[in-house]
Design a protein around this motif. Structure first.
Motif, PDB file in Angstrom:
ATOM      1  N   GLU A 362       0.831  -1.206   0.000  1.00  0.00           N
ATOM      2  CA  GLU A 362       0.000   0.000   0.000  1.00  0.00           C
ATOM      3  C   GLU A 362       0.868   1.260   0.000  1.00  0.00           C
ATOM      4  O   GLU A 362       0.602   2.209  -0.750  1.00  0.00           O
ATOM      5  CB  GLU A 362      -0.937  -0.008   1.202  1.00  0.00           C
ATOM      6  CG  GLU A 362      -1.749   1.262   1.389  1.00  0.00           C
ATOM      7  CD  GLU A 362      -2.629   1.629   0.205  1.00  0.00           C
ATOM      8  OE1 GLU A 362      -3.006   2.810   0.096  1.00  0.00           O
ATOM      9  OE2 GLU A 362      -2.928   0.734  -0.630  1.00  0.00           O
ATOM     10  N   ALA A 363       1.895   1.282   0.840  1.00  0.00           N
ATOM     11  CA  ALA A 363       2.775   2.449   0.862  1.00  0.00           C
ATOM     12  C   ALA A 363       3.511   2.596  -0.468  1.00  0.00           C
ATOM     13  O   ALA A 363       3.691   3.715  -0.977  1.00  0.00           O
ATOM     14  CB  ALA A 363       3.767   2.332   2.008  1.00  0.00           C
ATOM     15  N   SER A 364       3.928   1.483  -1.049  1.00  0.00           N
ATOM     16  CA  SER A 364       4.601   1.524  -2.350  1.00  0.00           C
ATOM     17  C   SER A 364       3.671   2.093  -3.417  1.00  0.00           C
ATOM     18  O   SER A 364       4.090   2.875  -4.278  1.00  0.00           O
ATOM     19  CB  SER A 364       5.066   0.125  -2.753  1.00  0.00           C
ATOM     20  OG  SER A 364       6.022  -0.393  -1.861  1.00  0.00           O
ATOM     21  N   ARG A 365       2.396   1.693  -3.359  1.00  0.00           N
ATOM     22  CA  ARG A 365       1.417   2.229  -4.320  1.00  0.00           C
ATOM     23  C   ARG A 365       1.280   3.732  -4.176  1.00  0.00           C
ATOM     24  O   ARG A 365       1.270   4.479  -5.172  1.00  0.00           O
ATOM     25  CB  ARG A 365       0.067   1.533  -4.101  1.00  0.00           C
ATOM     26  CG  ARG A 365      -1.000   1.937  -5.114  1.00  0.00           C
ATOM     27  CD  ARG A 365      -2.374   1.416  -4.710  1.00  0.00           C
ATOM     28  NE  ARG A 365      -2.855   2.053  -3.494  1.00  0.00           N
ATOM     29  CZ  ARG A 365      -3.388   3.272  -3.442  1.00  0.00           C
ATOM     30  NH1 ARG A 365      -3.504   4.006  -4.540  1.00  0.00           N
ATOM     31  NH2 ARG A 365      -3.805   3.772  -2.290  1.00  0.00           N
ATOM     32  N   ARG A 366       1.205   4.195  -2.935  1.00  0.00           N
ATOM     33  CA  ARG A 366       1.053   5.637  -2.707  1.00  0.00           C
ATOM     34  C   ARG A 366       2.281   6.403  -3.169  1.00  0.00           C
ATOM     35  O   ARG A 366       2.175   7.552  -3.610  1.00  0.00           O
ATOM     36  CB  ARG A 366       0.806   5.902  -1.223  1.00  0.00           C
ATOM     37  CG  ARG A 366      -0.498   5.326  -0.703  1.00  0.00           C
ATOM     38  CD  ARG A 366      -0.723   5.689   0.749  1.00  0.00           C
ATOM     39  NE  ARG A 366      -1.892   5.018   1.301  1.00  0.00           N
ATOM     40  CZ  ARG A 366      -2.398   5.273   2.499  1.00  0.00           C
ATOM     41  NH1 ARG A 366      -1.813   6.179   3.281  1.00  0.00           N
ATOM     42  NH2 ARG A 366      -3.460   4.622   2.934  1.00  0.00           N
ATOM     43  N   TRP A 367       3.443   5.769  -3.044  1.00  0.00           N
ATOM     44  CA  TRP A 367       4.684   6.430  -3.463  1.00  0.00           C
ATOM     45  C   TRP A 367       4.930   6.309  -4.965  1.00  0.00           C
ATOM     46  O   TRP A 367       5.915   6.845  -5.471  1.00  0.00           O
ATOM     47  CB  TRP A 367       5.871   5.828  -2.714  1.00  0.00           C
ATOM     48  CG  TRP A 367       5.896   6.141  -1.253  1.00  0.00           C
ATOM     49  CD1 TRP A 367       4.998   6.877  -0.539  1.00  0.00           C
ATOM     50  CD2 TRP A 367       6.877   5.706  -0.305  1.00  0.00           C
ATOM     51  NE1 TRP A 367       5.347   6.929   0.784  1.00  0.00           N
ATOM     52  CE2 TRP A 367       6.496   6.231   0.956  1.00  0.00           C
ATOM     53  CE3 TRP A 367       8.035   4.936  -0.406  1.00  0.00           C
ATOM     54  CZ2 TRP A 367       7.244   6.003   2.107  1.00  0.00           C
ATOM     55  CZ3 TRP A 367       8.776   4.704   0.737  1.00  0.00           C
ATOM     56  CH2 TRP A 367       8.394   5.234   1.986  1.00  0.00           C
TER      57      TRP A 367
END
Length: 479
Positions: A362-367
């Motif tokens: 999820e954090a990778s997607r946001r970044w």
């Protein structure tokens, strides 16, 4: 705390998890009938929160309060347990904590045995019931149990959370208004518990990302053991965000166990971050324990990796070598490689921050990281059944078979995410995404055979990460 030590969330009971208004009215009416007192039961039930003796005090002489309080508690089970429902979203709120592998506390002003009766009757999933605590008195329980969040409906619940140093989450299902709760100092106001799971997911993610940032900042300089997978890619990106590309280096070990298809994408990803990439050779095949391929094979692999990267890191002025181990990896229980890496001094920032695979994605997607939804890509040796010796030829055969099977499925118009060819020694077992099992035809099987396998079977259960572990006769000895 919501890092590696675990998440602990406390909940109030009345008008937070359960709607006790009708039960309290019935109990007050029964008590009033016995005492000859007309309690304004509906009015009192609409303002639940204060301790029982305070609630009864305006209507009884002070000397009679202890006996009246005891009698109310005695009447309560017969009048209030069965009629009292859980509030909407209560089960889901408790389940949200469990999803994060957290503990749940029930911290309430209610008489403890009666609180426990509600828990048992409604099947509320709580680890601890602590009753007879009110306002700031709740703080002692919350602190002792390590709670970082307390959920309630009353301004006095806010006081307990703040006194414990916990995040105060308030729901508008009790008698307090949003304005009163905000004035009391609550951190969050939700309409009801239905909004809690989404809030908790975001809170835990942000708290763990902050813990990761603090960890990386403290390291100062870092070498990341970078395989190109989602976890190590996220860790590399996080390190660059915190420390800058000049204080971070990626080390991608080249060996027969790393698929050739993984190498160029890893180089391109690191280049997009402005990070230098070192590509040392490792020789796992020179280690007898690795070649023997028992349940502890990964320990020999990680030992080889860290014994190569450790000196390389020191040579380039880096005191730490970090792996992309996440919290789910450690929780899986069968990870001899994690133990070996720790013994060789590797650090695990994602694990230490408590970040799970889902949170990494999820954090990778946001970044905006291209790796956010990259399928798991374990080393080629993980495809070989335990007890079957690892050889360069076996690894090459597996890699060729997987590439051929994937190409055949894609040529037939299928979108392939996870695919494994398991080398069982005398035959191959093909695992694909569950929805593709029925579409594995003669062409796909022939592609696997042409790579060097005499026989091929399709796993009807589809792809399962770690399925080779299922074949170990005694996995406990390697945990």
């Amino acid at each position: 705390m919501v890092g590696s030590s675990g998440l602990v969330v406390g909940f109030d009971l009345d008008l937070t998890l359960i709607d006790t208004a009708a039960g309290v009215v019935a109990t007050l009416d029964a008590l009033g009938d016995e005492l000859g007192v007309a309690f304004p039961s509906h009015e009192l039930a609409a303002a639940l929160g204060p301790p029982l003796d305070q609630m009864l005090a305006p209507y009884l002489p002070e000397p009679e309060l202890p006996a009246a309080t005891d009698r109310f508690r005695a009447l309560y089970p017969d009048h209030a347990i069965h009629p009292t429902p859980a509030l909407a979203g209560a089960a889901e709120a408790l389940a949200a904590v469990r999803r994060h592998h957290g503990r749940t506390l029930l911290v309430t002003g209610k008489y403890t045995p009666n609180a426990q009766l509600h828990v048992d009757h409604l099947g509320l999933d709580v680890d601890l019931v602590a009753g007879m605590v009110w306002g700031e008195g709740k703080a002692a329980v919350l602190r002792d149990e390590g709670a970082s969040v307390y959920v309630g409906d009353h301004v006095h619940d806010v006081a307990g959370a703040l006194a414990a140093g916990a995040v105060s989450v308030s729901v508008l299902t009790g008698g307090c208004t949003r304005e009163a709760l905000v004035e009391a100092g609550t951190h969050v106001v939700l309409d009801d518990l239905g909004q809690f799971p989404a809030w908790l997911d975001e809170h835990v993610l942000q708290t763990r990302l902050a813990a990761l940032e603090a960890d990386l900042r403290e390291r100062g300089r870092l070498m990341v053991a970078f395989s190109g997978g989602a976890d190590s890619a996220f860790l590399l990106s996080a390190a660059v965000r915190v420390l800058g590309p000049d204080r971070v280096v990626a080390a991608t070990a080249y060996s027969p166990s790393l698929p050739l298809s993984e190498r160029q994408p890893a180089l391109e990803f690191a280049a997009s971050l402005g990070v230098q990439v070192l590509t040392p050779e490792t020789d796992e095949l020179a280690r007898d324990g690795y070649v023997a391929n028992a349940g502890d094979r990964c320990a020999f692999c990680k030992s080889e990796l860290l014994e190569v990267l450790g000196p390389l890191a020191r040579q380039h002025g880096f005191a730490y070598v970090a792996t992309g181990t996440n919290a789910d990896d450690a929780r899986a229980g069968f990870r001899p490689g994690i133990r070996a890496a720790a013994e060789h001094g590797a650090v695990t920032p994602l694990l230490d921050a408590g970040l799970t695979k889902e949170q990494v994605r999820e954090a990778s997607r946001r970044w905006g990281l291209a790796t956010w939804d990259k399928p798991a890509a374990a080393c080629l040796s993980s495809r070989v059944a335990y007890g079957v010796p690892i050889t360069r030829e076996r690894l090459a055969r597996v890699e060729a078979a997987e590439a051929a099977a994937r190409e055949a499925l894609q040529a037939a118009g299928h979108v392939v995410r996870d695919l494994r060819v398991r080398d069982l020694g005398d035959r191959a077992r093909l695992e694909v995404d569950g929805e593709l099992v029925a579409h594995v035809d003669a062409v796909v099987l022939a592609a696997v055979r042409d790579a060097g396998f005499a026989e091929v079977e399709v796993d009807p259960l589809g792809f399962r990460s770690g399925s080779m572990n299922e074949l170990l006769p005694d996995p406990e000895r390697y945990r």
